[in-house]
Design a protein around this motif. Sequence first.
Motif, PDB file in Angstrom:
ATOM      1  N   GLU A  74       0.963  -1.145   0.054  1.00 11.74           N
ATOM      2  CA  GLU A  74       0.154   0.026   0.084  1.00 11.74           C
ATOM      3  C   GLU A  74       0.909   1.456  -0.030  1.00 11.74           C
ATOM      4  N   ARG A  97      -5.067   6.875  -0.489  1.00  9.36           N
ATOM      5  CA  ARG A  97      -4.497   5.782  -0.195  1.00  9.36           C
ATOM      6  C   ARG A  97      -4.778   4.881  -1.518  1.00  9.36           C
ATOM      7  N   ALA A  99      -2.922   0.850  -3.735  1.00  5.01           N
ATOM      8  CA  ALA A  99      -1.876   0.083  -4.204  1.00  5.01           C
ATOM      9  C   ALA A  99      -0.726   1.016  -4.664  1.00  5.01           C
TER      10      ALA A  99
END
Length: 648
Positions: A74, A97, A99
């Motif tokens: 992440e 936020r 990946a």
Amino acid sequence: MKIKSIHIYSNDDRRRDVIFHDGLNVITGRSSTGKSALSDIIEYCMGRSTFNVPEGVIRDHVAWYAVIYRFEGEQVLVAKPAPVLGAQSGSTVMVRRGAVVEAPVSSELAVNDTDDGVVALLTQLLGIPENTTDVPIENSRDSYDANVKHTFYYLFQKQAIVTNKDQLFYRQNEPHQPQAIKDTLPILLGVSGRDKFALESQLRIAQRELRLNAKLVQQAKEAIDNSEERAIGLLSEARAVGILRSVGAGEVAVVDLLRQVLDWQPTPSPEDDGKRVSAIEDDLVGLRERRRETQRRIDGAQQFARRADGFQSEAREQRDRLSSIKALPTNRATGEWQWPFAEANLGMANPIAEALLSELDSLDRELTAVTGERPALEAYLVERQREVVSIGDDIRSKELELASAISASEVIVQMGSRNNAASRVVGRVSLFLENLVPDAELTKLKNEERRLKAKVEGLERKLGADDTESRLLSTLSNISMHMSGYIADLGGEFGQYPARLDLHNLTVVIDRPGRPIYMNRTGGGENHLAYHLAALLALHRFASTYGQPIPRFMLIDQPTQVYFPSERAYAEAGGSIEQTEKDADLEAVRRLFEVLSRFTTQDAPGFQLIVTEHANLRDAWFQATLVEKPWTKPPALVPDDWPDIPFA
């Protein structure tokens, strides 16, 4: 947790990016190009509200600051607007936020969170477990949770710290921070957790309950020992204020009588009309004035009578003297008295005789008038005297009436005072009866005391069996194991002796045979740099090896300054290879960067070291560590053509 990139935004929607990679990252260049501000920007975007970016070009031209952090699987963007004009802090944040997260364009910047949210998020992603600082039970300070902000001490080695013999960690010189380091480092190293805090919290609660129960037991004992004596004393007070007339014999009778006291009701007081007393007093004033006026009239009449009596006496005396002329010879033929000097007798007129006779006639008339007014004056005086007597009777009657009214008022006051006194006694009796503890209640309290004592002893045994202290010593020993090697590799003095991290004094100690040597007692900037880096590299090596929740990056600001002959020579290096080779101790500079590079590849693979510098080496491996070309003017952190931030 590592740094993917740092981004700054201008006021006209332009963006400047600084990208980092794993391993050793070096930013070199001239002074005042913004290198040292990178750590302030990172800290600002990790949840610290205080804005420490120095005044000047950066503050004047940057509208937003952003950092992208990399976690396992992440990435997190934290962007913060510059504080408003005049403010020294800012707590509004944009968080994104995913990946993979890329830096947004300026138009996408929008606040959606606060610093508290950033701290909570980064703490969670970093893996800091649920915790509370280990504060001794006898200590007055409060426990608190360790979070990502407590890792800052080990992430930033700024220019003023990296060679400071008196300060090992960042912010160590600020109030309360040394204790925070001591409290939170064991948690971050996985030594002290929530189990010990939970036990200590339970122990505090149990000890508090035990103290309260001990007070109740003591009060119960005192109440039972003194109950009869206190009860008799209260009954005496009740009798004194008229609630009870007698005291029964025996303890049971005394308690029963005291319970009767609770049935007492205040005695109603008679109504008092205050106007009645005032009206009577007004009547008395009027009567007394009438009596004084009547008395004044009597005094005036009596004074008049006294003057009349004096006039009457004088007039009689005068008449008697004039009447003596009638003793003179009289004419036998006519019966009249003869004036010896009358003209008839003397052959001339007689005016003196006429005057005397006229005066005598006037006196007779006045005496007659005075005598005639006497009965009326006496009647007037008698009437006024009767009036005075009557008024006096009325005054005495009113005075009696007033005395009765005043007496009634005093009774009312006394009744109120008696009721108040009785109320106080009833209250004390009620409190006594409420606290009157029977033997069964005392037995119950003693049983509870035994239970709490057993609980406290059990918790103390569990805490005594806690191995936190020994685990901390073991952890510090593991950290210290590598410190001597780093000191020797960096050319520090006393590298042949064991070195250790002293958590109590927050310093480095060299255990030389005979006596230990503390960092602040050593000399030379090269030694202090070696001790600083040795302690922090060893700490991060332990955390990386054993997966402890400390970020996997560290910023070091201008470490090679100690290898130049002067600050001026260091500043003049300005990222120039030639200037570095001319002025610096090249062997020492190369040795430093070799140690740092080896750390990120062998000792803690993947660890991210960000070094801001003035020195530059021509070695290919060193050039590969450069994040960008040496910063000059331009280029620098802030482009020269960015507009100023408006001040209004």
